[in-house]
Design a protein around this motif. Structure first.
Motif, mmCIF file in Angstrom:
data_model
loop_
_atom_site.group_PDB
_atom_site.id
_atom_site.type_symbol
_atom_site.label_atom_id
_atom_site.label_comp_id
_atom_site.label_asym_id
_atom_site.label_seq_id
_atom_site.Cartn_x
_atom_site.Cartn_y
_atom_site.Cartn_z
ATOM 1 N N LYS A 321 0.855 -1.185 0.000
ATOM 2 C CA LYS A 321 0.000 0.000 0.000
ATOM 3 C C LYS A 321 0.893 1.237 0.000
ATOM 4 O O LYS A 321 1.796 1.360 0.827
ATOM 5 C CB LYS A 321 -0.902 0.002 1.232
ATOM 6 C CG LYS A 321 -1.846 1.197 1.297
ATOM 7 C CD LYS A 321 -2.718 1.116 2.547
ATOM 8 C CE LYS A 321 -3.684 2.297 2.611
ATOM 9 N NZ LYS A 321 -4.537 2.235 3.831
ATOM 10 N N ILE A 322 0.639 2.138 -0.946
ATOM 11 C CA ILE A 322 1.382 3.396 -1.033
ATOM 12 C C ILE A 322 0.387 4.531 -0.836
ATOM 13 O O ILE A 322 -0.601 4.639 -1.570
ATOM 14 C CB ILE A 322 2.086 3.535 -2.396
ATOM 15 C CG1 ILE A 322 3.040 2.356 -2.631
ATOM 16 C CG2 ILE A 322 2.846 4.854 -2.480
ATOM 17 C CD1 ILE A 322 3.671 2.348 -4.004
ATOM 18 N N GLU A 323 0.623 5.377 0.151
ATOM 19 C CA GLU A 323 -0.321 6.455 0.437
ATOM 20 C C GLU A 323 0.427 7.719 0.850
ATOM 21 O O GLU A 323 1.473 7.660 1.495
ATOM 22 C CB GLU A 323 -1.285 6.037 1.553
ATOM 23 C CG GLU A 323 -0.599 5.631 2.835
ATOM 24 C CD GLU A 323 -1.572 5.178 3.909
ATOM 25 O OE1 GLU A 323 -2.736 5.624 3.872
ATOM 26 O OE2 GLU A 323 -1.168 4.395 4.778
ATOM 27 N N VAL A 324 -0.124 8.855 0.441
ATOM 28 C CA VAL A 324 0.401 10.150 0.861
ATOM 29 C C VAL A 324 -0.226 10.477 2.206
ATOM 30 O O VAL A 324 -1.447 10.620 2.318
ATOM 31 C CB VAL A 324 0.079 11.242 -0.176
ATOM 32 C CG1 VAL A 324 0.585 12.596 0.313
ATOM 33 C CG2 VAL A 324 0.695 10.895 -1.524
ATOM 34 N N ILE A 325 0.603 10.545 3.238
ATOM 35 C CA ILE A 325 0.067 10.779 4.581
ATOM 36 C C ILE A 325 0.135 12.256 4.975
ATOM 37 O O ILE A 325 -0.499 12.668 5.947
ATOM 38 C CB ILE A 325 0.805 9.917 5.618
ATOM 39 C CG1 ILE A 325 2.310 10.202 5.599
ATOM 40 C CG2 ILE A 325 0.539 8.441 5.366
ATOM 41 C CD1 ILE A 325 3.079 9.469 6.693
ATOM 42 N N ALA A 326 0.891 13.035 4.238
ATOM 43 C CA ALA A 326 0.945 14.478 4.511
ATOM 44 C C ALA A 326 1.455 15.177 3.265
ATOM 45 O O ALA A 326 2.292 14.644 2.537
ATOM 46 C CB ALA A 326 1.862 14.778 5.697
ATOM 47 N N SER A 327 0.910 16.371 3.004
ATOM 48 C CA SER A 327 1.389 17.154 1.867
ATOM 49 C C SER A 327 1.300 18.633 2.209
ATOM 50 O O SER A 327 0.441 19.066 2.989
ATOM 51 C CB SER A 327 0.570 16.856 0.608
ATOM 52 O OG SER A 327 -0.776 17.255 0.773
ATOM 53 N N GLU A 328 2.182 19.393 1.625
ATOM 54 C CA GLU A 328 2.218 20.834 1.891
ATOM 55 C C GLU A 328 2.723 21.551 0.650
ATOM 56 O O GLU A 328 3.698 21.114 0.024
ATOM 57 C CB GLU A 328 3.141 21.126 3.073
ATOM 58 C CG GLU A 328 3.250 22.601 3.406
ATOM 59 C CD GLU A 328 4.271 22.886 4.491
ATOM 60 O OE1 GLU A 328 4.314 24.030 4.986
ATOM 61 O OE2 GLU A 328 5.044 21.958 4.824
ATOM 62 N N LEU A 329 2.019 22.627 0.296
ATOM 63 C CA LEU A 329 2.475 23.508 -0.768
ATOM 64 C C LEU A 329 3.099 24.745 -0.138
ATOM 65 O O LEU A 329 2.517 25.354 0.770
ATOM 66 C CB LEU A 329 1.313 23.924 -1.667
ATOM 67 C CG LEU A 329 0.722 22.848 -2.586
ATOM 68 C CD1 LEU A 329 -0.481 23.414 -3.321
ATOM 69 C CD2 LEU A 329 1.762 22.357 -3.567
ATOM 70 N N VAL A 330 4.255 25.099 -0.599
ATOM 71 C CA VAL A 330 4.946 26.281 -0.082
ATOM 72 C C VAL A 330 5.111 27.260 -1.236
ATOM 73 O O VAL A 330 5.799 26.951 -2.224
ATOM 74 C CB VAL A 330 6.320 25.901 0.507
ATOM 75 C CG1 VAL A 330 7.027 27.153 1.019
ATOM 76 C CG2 VAL A 330 6.159 24.866 1.611
ATOM 77 N N LEU A 331 4.444 28.420 -1.123
ATOM 78 C CA LEU A 331 4.599 29.440 -2.150
ATOM 79 C C LEU A 331 4.396 30.815 -1.525
ATOM 80 O O LEU A 331 3.646 30.973 -0.551
ATOM 81 C CB LEU A 331 3.624 29.240 -3.301
ATOM 82 C CG LEU A 331 2.141 29.526 -3.079
ATOM 83 C CD1 LEU A 331 1.466 29.778 -4.411
ATOM 84 C CD2 LEU A 331 1.457 28.370 -2.372
ATOM 85 N N ASP A 332 5.050 31.754 -2.094
ATOM 86 C CA ASP A 332 4.937 33.149 -1.659
ATOM 87 C C ASP A 332 3.911 33.826 -2.562
ATOM 88 O O ASP A 332 3.992 33.732 -3.791
ATOM 89 C CB ASP A 332 6.305 33.826 -1.782
ATOM 90 C CG ASP A 332 6.315 35.210 -1.140
ATOM 91 O OD1 ASP A 332 5.226 35.815 -1.030
ATOM 92 O OD2 ASP A 332 7.402 35.667 -0.774
ATOM 93 N N GLU A 333 2.924 34.476 -1.926
ATOM 94 C CA GLU A 333 1.876 35.114 -2.724
ATOM 95 C C GLU A 333 2.448 36.123 -3.709
ATOM 96 O O GLU A 333 1.875 36.361 -4.774
ATOM 97 C CB GLU A 333 0.863 35.795 -1.807
ATOM 98 C CG GLU A 333 0.009 34.811 -1.024
ATOM 99 C CD GLU A 333 -1.093 35.512 -0.256
ATOM 100 O OE1 GLU A 333 -1.314 36.712 -0.515
ATOM 101 O OE2 GLU A 333 -1.729 34.862 0.586
#
Length: 656
Positions: A321-333
């Motif tokens: 089983k392969i699962e994304v357990i956390a994700s985050e986008l980092v961008l400056d407005e």
């Protein structure tokens, strides 16, 4: 004057006397010459010698004669020597050479047949569990109708015989395959030899799962390969296709995606994989609906980072089983620009929605659908058009900063090929304590002698080794030549022609009574150190009569030692072998064959057969991972008991 006259008179008288004696000598009887006496002597065989053939070259010397007669057979004397081929009956014999009145005799003993060994116990194909005694009783009888038996030994231990040649000997079994060699030698030097193979040790039901069969380790460096694969798949066109398929908003549609090459980093961490993406110069074109109208627009991001934590784990069913357990986008407005609106909150929400689809969700889907296929766990062994399928089950997945370790079990099919003999179970030796393996590679696969042995047992049990050659058909493959009675008569014994017409098809049926037993040799330098030992591999040689039942000419028993070499093609494993063979005639119901001739021929033939099998034996998977190529395996046999093996394998992206 008188003196001279007297001298002349004396000379004349002497002359007359000589003349008279000469005349009388010529008239006397001739002198009789005594003829030379002929002599003859036998130099071979020697007195009381044991001779191992009935037709013997009797040799000797002679003088004063041009011919000798030996037991009624004439021989010419050349240079004082003679040599003649004479046939003698079995048993006590006498060679007599005559030359005129001269006679030479030598008594000796003809013994042209080796002893006969009959083994009553154990029978061929014995498998004994270790809950029974290690002491095996070897029982039988040896007879010799010629010179008499000199000795009997089992391996190198002498065995006592009673007056009838019967014997009973206790043999201590070792765990694994025991090859007993029983040898009888008669006084003429003839040897008779037979073998028995016995498997002894802890046994298990062959269909039971092989737990902790394979340990698969992907090093931290190995994930750099996955990084390259992800880079190759993160193309604008793939991202666009995925977003279009999965974006369900009625307000927004995406028509184009563009960005610079993505920087990807994958790092194994404790219990998960950390994936970091850096995207620059991202531009998304599309349409947005508001006030019931569609407006073409775009937005761009100068720099965007996506961080994902991915967990790889075993499922209860034995899959991955392969699962994304956390994700985050980092961008400056401030890096966001668009022709749409000045409403930064709306714009940010739109950007985040599209970016999450494009990168966070797509990466998870990519890992699952592109990099892993559950069918890779379904393996099969193919040989001569037949195959054995077996299943790998993932027991556990452990991720650390050093890499990922997967432990897998194996389950062999429960169904047995009908022609395979019933045995007490599969050898299941406990695996000894481990020690570090000295191999390198992005991928390491560790297993044990027990696992390979259990799989080999499954191959045998499935009937893959039970093959037949009938005429020109070998396991469903048409050969360019046909096996016939005439061919057998040419290579084995001309008397076969008395039992069948020359064009009568013949067959060879291969039926191993015992499964292969695997042994490791840590000290091997010219091979992998993995050896398969096969005992009691029977071959029936039959005549296929058109008008009556098939008839067995003889049955051979082979004992084989095969050194295994391993090559990897993509994600498939190909095996090749170097073989040493020992053969004997186990049964000959029609003819008394020349054992040495037959066994020598079969041993030579068997030693070239593995080259044929190697081109037809493949361990493969139901599915292939197209993005990876495995190559250059190196093996190390290790462990405290030398019963573990690890393969270090180089992994590269396909096409490199």
């Amino acid at each position: 004057m008188n003196t001279v006259s007297q001298r002349d008179t004396a000379s004349a008288l002497l002359f007359v006397l000589l003349l008279v004696s000469t005349v009388f000598a010529g008239c006397s009887e001739p002198v009789q010459q005594t003829p030379a006496v002929a002599t003859v002597s036998i130099t071979y065989p020697q007195a009381e010698q044991y001779i191992t053939a009935r037709r013997i070259h009797v040799r000797g010397t002679a003088s004063n004669t041009g011919e000798v007669v030996v037991n009624g057979v004439r021989a010419t004397v050349t240079g004082g020597a003679w040599d003649v081929l004479v046939e003698f009956p079995e048993g006590p014999a006498t060679a007599q050479a005559l030359a005129g009145e001269a006679v030479s005799k030598v008594s000796f003993f003809v013994d042209s047949a080796p002893p006969k060994i009959v083994i009553e116990s154990p029978q061929r194909g014995l498998v004994r569990g270790d809950e029974q005694s290690r002491e095996l009783i070897v029982r039988g009888q040896v007879t010799d109708v010629g010179s008499g038996l000199l000795l009997l030994k089992i391996d190198e231990q002498l065995v006592e015989l009673d007056a009838d040649g019967r014997f009973e000997h206790s043999y201590t079994l070792e765990v694994g395959l025991n090859e007993l060699t029983i040898t009888a030698i008669d006084k003429a030097g003839h040897q008779a030899r037979t073998r028995r193979g016995v498997i002894y040790g802890p046994l298990i039901d062959p269909s039971e799962r092989i737990n902790s069969a394979f340990g698969i380790t992907v090093s931290a460096a190995g994930f750099e390969l996955v990084t390259g694969v992800i880079k190759s798949l993160l193309k604008p066109e793939q991202i666009l296709e995925y977003v279009q398929q999965t974006l369900s908003s009625e307000l927004v549609s995406v028509t184009a995606v563009a960005f610079d090459p993505i920087d990807v980093q994958i790092s194994p961490k404790q219990d998960h994989l950390a994936i970091a993406l850096k995207i620059t110069n991202l531009r998304v074109d599309g349409d947005i609906r508001f006030d019931n109208e569609s407006h073409a627009t775009f937005f761009g991001i100068s720099e965007l980072e996506a961080h994902l934590d991915v967990r790889v784990s075993a499922t209860p069913q034995g899959g991955i089983k392969i699962e994304v357990i956390a994700s985050e986008l980092v961008l400056d407005e401030s890096s966001i620009h668009s022709d749409l609106t000045d409403d930064s909150a709306f714009l940010r929400g739109l950007v985040v929605m599209v970016a999450e689809k494009a990168f966070s969700e797509y990466i998870g889907t990519l890992l699952i659908e592109e990099l892993y296929d559950p069918a890779i766990l379904r393996r099969k062994i193919e040989l001569l058009g037949r195959s054995l399928e077996f299943q790998l089950f993932v027991e556990s997945v452990r991720t650390t900063a050093l890499g990922m370790h997967i432990m897998a079990s194996v389950e062999m099919p429960s169904q047995k090929y009908p022609a395979v003999a019933d045995v007490a179970g599969a050898l299941n030796r406990p695996v000894g304590a481990g020690s570090p393996a000295s191999v390198d590679g992005e991928l390491k696969v560790a297993t044990s002698r027990t696992t390979i042995g259990r799989i080999a047992h499954g191959v045998w049990r499935s009937g893959l080794l039970h093959q037949s050659l009938e005429g020109d058909d070998f396991a469903g493959t048409t050969l360019p030549m046909s096996l016939t009675a005439d061919g057998l008569a040419t290579v084995l014994d001309a008397r076969i022609r008395a039992y069948a017409d020359g064009e009568t098809p013949a067959a060879m049926v291969f039926r191993p009574l015992l499964p292969p037993v695997v042994e490791f040799d840590p000290a091997a330098t010219n091979s992998s150190g993995i050896e398969l030992r096969i005992a009691e591999f029977l071959i029936d040689v039959d005549l296929l009569h058109p008008d009556k039942a098939r008839e067995t000419l003889l049955t051979l028993a082979l004992f084989l030692d095969l050194d295994v070499e391993i090559a990897i093609e993509g994600s498939d494993v190909r095996l090749s072998f170097e073989v040493a063979a020992r053969a004997e005639i186990a049964d000959e119901p029609l003819l008394d064959f020349d054992d040495e001739r037959v066994t020598s021929l079969i041993e030579a033939l068997i030693e070239i057969v593995p080259a044929f099998f190697a081109t037809n034996l493949l361990v493969t998977a139901e599915a292939q991972l197209a993005w990876i190529t495995l190559r250059n395996p190196t093996l190390d046999i290790h462990g405290v008991e030398g019963d573990r093996v690890t393969a270090g394998i180089e992994a590269v992206a396909s096409g490199q």
